[in-house]
Design a protein around this motif. Structure first.
Motif, PDB file in Angstrom:
ATOM      1  N   ARG A  11       0.853  -1.201   0.000  1.00 32.82           N
ATOM      2  CA  ARG A  11       0.000   0.000   0.000  1.00 32.82           C
ATOM      3  C   ARG A  11       0.889   1.252   0.000  1.00 32.82           C
ATOM      4  N   GLY A  13       1.436   3.709   2.257  1.00 34.94           N
ATOM      5  CA  GLY A  13       1.189   4.052   3.660  1.00 34.94           C
ATOM      6  C   GLY A  13       2.305   4.891   4.248  1.00 34.94           C
ATOM      7  N   TRP A  16       5.570   5.043   2.231  1.00 34.56           N
ATOM      8  CA  TRP A  16       5.387   5.854   1.023  1.00 34.56           C
ATOM      9  C   TRP A  16       5.432   7.348   1.379  1.00 34.56           C
ATOM     10  N   CYS A  87       8.433  -2.604   6.752  1.00 38.69           N
ATOM     11  CA  CYS A  87       9.015  -3.725   7.513  1.00 38.69           C
ATOM     12  C   CYS A  87       7.904  -4.643   7.991  1.00 38.69           C
ATOM     13  N   TYR A  88       7.968  -5.898   7.566  1.00 34.81           N
ATOM     14  CA  TYR A  88       7.043  -6.929   8.065  1.00 34.81           C
ATOM     15  C   TYR A  88       7.893  -7.986   8.760  1.00 34.81           C
ATOM     16  N   GLN A  89       7.579  -8.296   9.975  1.00 42.29           N
ATOM     17  CA  GLN A  89       8.290  -9.364  10.696  1.00 42.29           C
ATOM     18  C   GLN A  89       9.802  -9.176  10.590  1.00 42.29           C
ATOM     19  N   PHE A  90      10.241  -7.942  10.843  1.00 41.16           N
ATOM     20  CA  PHE A  90      11.671  -7.565  10.861  1.00 41.16           C
ATOM     21  C   PHE A  90      12.353  -7.702   9.497  1.00 41.16           C
ATOM     22  N   THR A 122       9.975   1.938   6.910  1.00 37.12           N
ATOM     23  CA  THR A 122       9.461   2.269   8.244  1.00 37.12           C
ATOM     24  C   THR A 122       8.994   0.980   8.907  1.00 37.12           C
ATOM     25  N   TYR A 126      10.353  -1.666  15.706  1.00 36.91           N
ATOM     26  CA  TYR A 126      11.661  -2.320  15.596  1.00 36.91           C
ATOM     27  C   TYR A 126      11.742  -3.138  14.301  1.00 36.91           C
ATOM     28  N   SER A 156       3.465   4.031  14.383  1.00 31.38           N
ATOM     29  CA  SER A 156       2.106   4.252  13.882  1.00 31.38           C
ATOM     30  C   SER A 156       1.719   3.116  12.949  1.00 31.38           C
ATOM     31  N   TRP A 157       0.444   2.843  12.909  1.00 33.81           N
ATOM     32  CA  TRP A 157      -0.050   1.822  11.996  1.00 33.81           C
ATOM     33  C   TRP A 157      -0.267   2.398  10.599  1.00 33.81           C
TER      34      TRP A 157
HETATM   35  C1  LIG Z   1       2.253  -7.936   8.540  1.00 37.24           C
HETATM   36  C2  LIG Z   1       2.895  -6.832   9.319  1.00 37.24           C
HETATM   37  C3  LIG Z   1       4.091  -7.052   9.940  1.00 37.24           C
HETATM   38  C4  LIG Z   1       4.705  -6.048  10.691  1.00 37.24           C
HETATM   39  N1  LIG Z   1       5.914  -6.298  11.260  1.00 37.24           N
HETATM   40  C5  LIG Z   1       6.489  -5.339  12.021  1.00 37.24           C
HETATM   41  C6  LIG Z   1       7.754  -5.588  12.642  1.00 37.24           C
HETATM   42  O1  LIG Z   1       8.389  -6.619  12.501  1.00 37.24           O
HETATM   43  N2  LIG Z   1       8.272  -4.591  13.429  1.00 37.24           N
HETATM   44  C7  LIG Z   1       7.619  -3.410  13.636  1.00 37.24           C
HETATM   45  O2  LIG Z   1       8.124  -2.587  14.349  1.00 37.24           O
HETATM   46  N3  LIG Z   1       6.453  -3.131  12.999  1.00 37.24           N
HETATM   47  C8  LIG Z   1       5.876  -4.073  12.207  1.00 37.24           C
HETATM   48  N4  LIG Z   1       4.689  -3.804  11.556  1.00 37.24           N
HETATM   49  C9  LIG Z   1       4.185  -2.419  11.546  1.00 37.24           C
HETATM   50  C10 LIG Z   1       4.643  -1.665  10.301  1.00 37.24           C
HETATM   51  O3  LIG Z   1       5.972  -1.969   9.980  1.00 37.24           O
HETATM   52  C11 LIG Z   1       4.564  -0.161  10.473  1.00 37.24           C
HETATM   53  O4  LIG Z   1       3.294   0.229  10.883  1.00 37.24           O
HETATM   54  C12 LIG Z   1       4.968   0.559   9.191  1.00 37.24           C
HETATM   55  O5  LIG Z   1       5.192   1.932   9.451  1.00 37.24           O
HETATM   56  C13 LIG Z   1       3.876   0.412   8.143  1.00 37.24           C
HETATM   57  O6  LIG Z   1       4.345   0.968   6.952  1.00 37.24           O
HETATM   58  P1  LIG Z   1       3.426   1.031   5.641  1.00 37.24           P
HETATM   59  O7  LIG Z   1       2.238   1.895   6.009  1.00 37.24           O
HETATM   60  O8  LIG Z   1       4.299   1.644   4.626  1.00 37.24           O
HETATM   61  O9  LIG Z   1       3.039  -0.368   5.335  1.00 37.24           O
HETATM   62  C14 LIG Z   1       4.080  -4.793  10.816  1.00 37.24           C
HETATM   63  C15 LIG Z   1       2.863  -4.574  10.157  1.00 37.24           C
HETATM   64  C16 LIG Z   1       2.269  -5.568   9.426  1.00 37.24           C
HETATM   65  C17 LIG Z   1       0.959  -5.309   8.735  1.00 37.24           C
END
Ligand SMILES: Cc1cc2nc3c(=O)[nH]c(=O)nc-3n(C[C@H](O)[C@H](O)[C@H](O)COP(=O)(O)O)c2cc1C
Length: 265
Positions: A11, A13, A16, A87-90, A122, A126, A156-157
């Motif tokens: 996305r 988000g 981006w 970042c997903y799952q580090f 982002t 962590y 932030s989400w």
């Molecule tokens: C499937 C998934 C896995 C995630 N894994 C992590 C993670 O390992 N560490 C962390 O700090 N945040 C994690 N997050 C939160 C996102 O990395 C964080 O909200 C990020 O800024 C979202 O960026 P985006 O809007 O560009 O997707 C995760 C979120 C999702 C949906």
């Protein structure tokens, strides 16, 4: 100059939003910079099927070649690449990992020696550092000359508002990336990059046409004019790195005939 922005997240988000800040910074430094965007999610790139045709016969035989060639062409046309990857799952999301899997053959046959990249990520709290570091290694394996990293915690989400500290960090990293890009200076490769480069160069003689295990590696190094080069000729290579790289070349040349590698089977 041209910058290709690849969105490797599903996305537009938080990451981006930070990437758009990078873009604004570059536009301030270079109003005539051309930008092009690739949204990986819109390309419908199927998962890599592990057919290994890219390794064995060449990437033109990849069942998803049309999609991949389009991305590769755009990278070739650009001076710099900005990868926006959450970042997903580090680590990177599957969308980016799948793209990287399709490019993995370049560890055997690197190119892009005159390209520079900026990896933006982002994480909630962590993992952004690990994510950009992973992609830095990946891009370097494909031959990229230099990779800058911009990892940030969004806390932030979906409503990331860059803090003053983030804005300043983004400005500094962008400036370094842009200055390097516009200088067109090529940096000597790291030791860790010379190892795979020279191992695959050394082994390539055992994969030439007419040999038992002929593969694309056996023609690429000759065709690209790299078969007798310790690294891409236009990239400066100090003498100690030349010696280091050649050592791996000679080891690979000596032992490759006796080595069992996956695509011999
Ligand atoms: C499937 C998934 C896995 C995630 N894994 C992590 C993670 O390992 N560490 C962390 O700090 N945040 C994690 N997050 C939160 C996102 O990395 C964080 O909200 C990020 O800024 C979202 O960026 P985006 O809007 O560009 O997707 C995760 C979120 C999702 C949906």
């Amino acid at each position: 100059m041209k910058c290709l922005i690849i969105n490797g997240s599903p996305r537009k988000g938080n990451t981006w939003a930070l990437t758009m800040l990078v873009k604004e910074n570059i536009q301030k430094l270079a109003p005539d910079m051309e930008f092009e965007e690739i949204q990986l999610k819109d390309l419908d790139l199927p998962f890599c099927t592990d057919c290994s045709l890219c390794f064995r016969k060449g990437h033109l035989y990849c069942p998803h070649h049309e999609v991949m060639q389009n991305i590769m062409d755009k990278i070739s046309e650009a001076d710099g690449v900005i990868l926006s990857v959450t970042c997903y799952q580090f680590n990177v999301p599957a969308l980016t990992k799948n793209f990287a899997d399709h490019m993995c053959f370049m560890l055997h046959r690197p190119r892009y020696y005159n390209k520079k990249a900026l990896i933006v990520s982002t994480a909630g709290g962590y993992g952004a550092n690990g994510t950009t570091k992973y992609m830095e290694g990946t891009f370097r394996g494909w031959g990229f000359n230099k990779c800058y990293q911009l990892p940030v915690n969004s806390i932030s989400w979906n409503n990331y508002k860059p803090t003053q500290k983030d804005i300043e960090k983004c400005r500094k990293v962008t400036e370094k990336f842009y200055n390097d890009l516009s200088s067109r200076k090529l940096h000597p490769p790291k030791f860790g990059i010379l190892i795979p480069f020279n191992l695959f160069r050394g082994m390539s003689k055992d994969y030439k046409p007419g040999t038992e295990y002929e593969s694309r590696d056996g023609t690429y190094w000759d065709e690209s004019g790299l078969a007798d080069k310790t690294y891409f000729p236009l990239v400066p290579l100090p003498i100690h790195k030349r010696l280091f790289g050649n050592m791996f070349y000679f080891i690979a040349k000596k032992v490759s005939g006796k080595m069992i590698v996956t695509y011999k089977k």
